[in-house]
Design a protein around this motif. Structure first.
Motif, PDB file in Angstrom:
ATOM      1  N   ALA A   1      -2.953 -12.000  -0.231  1.00  0.00           N
ATOM      2  CA  ALA A   1      -3.949 -10.934  -0.450  1.00  0.00           C
ATOM      3  C   ALA A   1      -5.064 -11.011   0.585  1.00  0.00           C
ATOM      4  O   ALA A   1      -5.394 -12.097   1.053  1.00  0.00           O
ATOM      5  CB  ALA A   1      -4.515 -11.046  -1.855  1.00  0.00           C
ATOM      6  N   PRO A   2      -5.640  -9.899   0.976  1.00  0.00           N
ATOM      7  CA  PRO A   2      -5.329  -8.530   0.571  1.00  0.00           C
ATOM      8  C   PRO A   2      -4.130  -7.991   1.351  1.00  0.00           C
ATOM      9  O   PRO A   2      -3.892  -8.364   2.490  1.00  0.00           O
ATOM     10  CB  PRO A   2      -6.585  -7.752   0.939  1.00  0.00           C
ATOM     11  N   PHE A   3      -3.399  -7.097   0.716  1.00  0.00           N
ATOM     12  CA  PHE A   3      -2.219  -6.498   1.339  1.00  0.00           C
ATOM     13  C   PHE A   3      -2.592  -5.322   2.231  1.00  0.00           C
ATOM     14  O   PHE A   3      -1.865  -5.001   3.158  1.00  0.00           O
ATOM     15  CB  PHE A   3      -1.245  -6.033   0.262  1.00  0.00           C
TER      16      PHE A   3
ATOM     17  N   LYS B   1      -7.379   5.182   6.098  1.00  0.00           N
ATOM     18  CA  LYS B   1      -6.286   4.482   6.773  1.00  0.00           C
ATOM     19  C   LYS B   1      -6.434   2.986   6.540  1.00  0.00           C
ATOM     20  O   LYS B   1      -7.526   2.432   6.675  1.00  0.00           O
ATOM     21  CB  LYS B   1      -6.295   4.791   8.267  1.00  0.00           C
ATOM     22  N   TYR B   2      -5.303   2.348   6.199  1.00  0.00           N
ATOM     23  CA  TYR B   2      -5.273   0.919   5.908  1.00  0.00           C
ATOM     24  C   TYR B   2      -4.180   0.254   6.738  1.00  0.00           C
ATOM     25  O   TYR B   2      -3.089   0.793   6.885  1.00  0.00           O
ATOM     26  CB  TYR B   2      -4.967   0.671   4.425  1.00  0.00           C
ATOM     27  N   LYS B   3      -4.480  -0.939   7.240  1.00  0.00           N
ATOM     28  CA  LYS B   3      -3.477  -1.737   7.935  1.00  0.00           C
ATOM     29  C   LYS B   3      -2.784  -2.610   6.894  1.00  0.00           C
ATOM     30  O   LYS B   3      -3.425  -3.249   6.064  1.00  0.00           O
ATOM     31  CB  LYS B   3      -4.121  -2.617   9.002  1.00  0.00           C
TER      32      LYS B   3
ATOM     33  N   ILE C   1      -3.261  -1.511  -5.398  1.00  0.00           N
ATOM     34  CA  ILE C   1      -2.248  -2.333  -4.719  1.00  0.00           C
ATOM     35  C   ILE C   1      -2.805  -3.723  -4.425  1.00  0.00           C
ATOM     36  O   ILE C   1      -2.139  -4.733  -4.671  1.00  0.00           O
ATOM     37  CB  ILE C   1      -1.761  -1.640  -3.431  1.00  0.00           C
ATOM     38  N   ASN C   2      -4.025  -3.788  -3.914  1.00  0.00           N
ATOM     39  CA  ASN C   2      -4.627  -5.092  -3.603  1.00  0.00           C
ATOM     40  C   ASN C   2      -4.842  -5.930  -4.858  1.00  0.00           C
ATOM     41  O   ASN C   2      -4.639  -7.153  -4.833  1.00  0.00           O
ATOM     42  CB  ASN C   2      -5.926  -4.910  -2.830  1.00  0.00           C
TER      43      ASN C   2
ATOM     44  N   THR D   1      -0.878  -5.859   5.785  1.00  0.00           N
ATOM     45  CA  THR D   1      -0.931  -7.241   6.262  1.00  0.00           C
ATOM     46  C   THR D   1       0.333  -8.046   5.970  1.00  0.00           C
ATOM     47  O   THR D   1       0.497  -9.141   6.504  1.00  0.00           O
ATOM     48  CB  THR D   1      -2.135  -7.979   5.646  1.00  0.00           C
ATOM     49  N   SER D   2       1.211  -7.521   5.104  1.00  0.00           N
ATOM     50  CA  SER D   2       2.469  -8.208   4.755  1.00  0.00           C
ATOM     51  C   SER D   2       3.520  -7.166   4.420  1.00  0.00           C
ATOM     52  O   SER D   2       3.191  -6.054   4.022  1.00  0.00           O
ATOM     53  CB  SER D   2       2.275  -9.105   3.529  1.00  0.00           C
ATOM     54  N   ASN D   3       4.773  -7.540   4.551  1.00  0.00           N
ATOM     55  CA  ASN D   3       5.849  -6.667   4.088  1.00  0.00           C
ATOM     56  C   ASN D   3       5.909  -6.750   2.570  1.00  0.00           C
ATOM     57  O   ASN D   3       5.914  -7.845   2.006  1.00  0.00           O
ATOM     58  CB  ASN D   3       7.198  -7.117   4.658  1.00  0.00           C
ATOM     59  N   PHE D   4       5.967  -5.590   1.909  1.00  0.00           N
ATOM     60  CA  PHE D   4       6.098  -5.592   0.462  1.00  0.00           C
ATOM     61  C   PHE D   4       6.582  -4.233  -0.023  1.00  0.00           C
ATOM     62  O   PHE D   4       6.516  -3.235   0.688  1.00  0.00           O
ATOM     63  CB  PHE D   4       4.788  -5.987  -0.236  1.00  0.00           C
ATOM     64  N   VAL D   5       7.095  -4.223  -1.251  1.00  0.00           N
ATOM     65  CA  VAL D   5       7.506  -2.995  -1.924  1.00  0.00           C
ATOM     66  C   VAL D   5       6.765  -2.944  -3.248  1.00  0.00           C
ATOM     67  O   VAL D   5       6.723  -3.931  -3.992  1.00  0.00           O
ATOM     68  CB  VAL D   5       9.033  -2.971  -2.181  1.00  0.00           C
ATOM     69  N   ILE D   6       6.179  -1.793  -3.529  1.00  0.00           N
ATOM     70  CA  ILE D   6       5.478  -1.615  -4.795  1.00  0.00           C
ATOM     71  C   ILE D   6       5.700  -0.176  -5.249  1.00  0.00           C
ATOM     72  O   ILE D   6       5.607   0.753  -4.447  1.00  0.00           O
ATOM     73  CB  ILE D   6       3.976  -1.969  -4.650  1.00  0.00           C
TER      74      ILE D   6
END
Length: 58
Positions: A45-47, A3-5, A33-34, A7-12
């Protein structure tokens, strides 16, 4: 899987990630992703930040 939190809104890769949500993805995917995020937006970073790593059942 872990599980990862976010840290920013993004689309990849056509997937949207919303800030302050927790997502469950593989460590390999999170690392990719990071790395991509660090190249394109180094100040954000990190996302993804590790919150919980699942242990394998033996």
């Amino acid at each position: 899987m872990a599980k990862y939190k976010v840290t920013s809104n993004f689309v990849i890769d056509k997937t949207q990630y919303d800030k302050n949500t927790v997502v469950e993805i593989s460590k390999t995917s999170a690392d990719k992703i990071n790395k991509r995020g660090a190249k394109s937006h180094p100040t954000l970073a990190p996302f993804l930040v590790l919150v919980e790593e699942k242990k394998a059942n033996n």
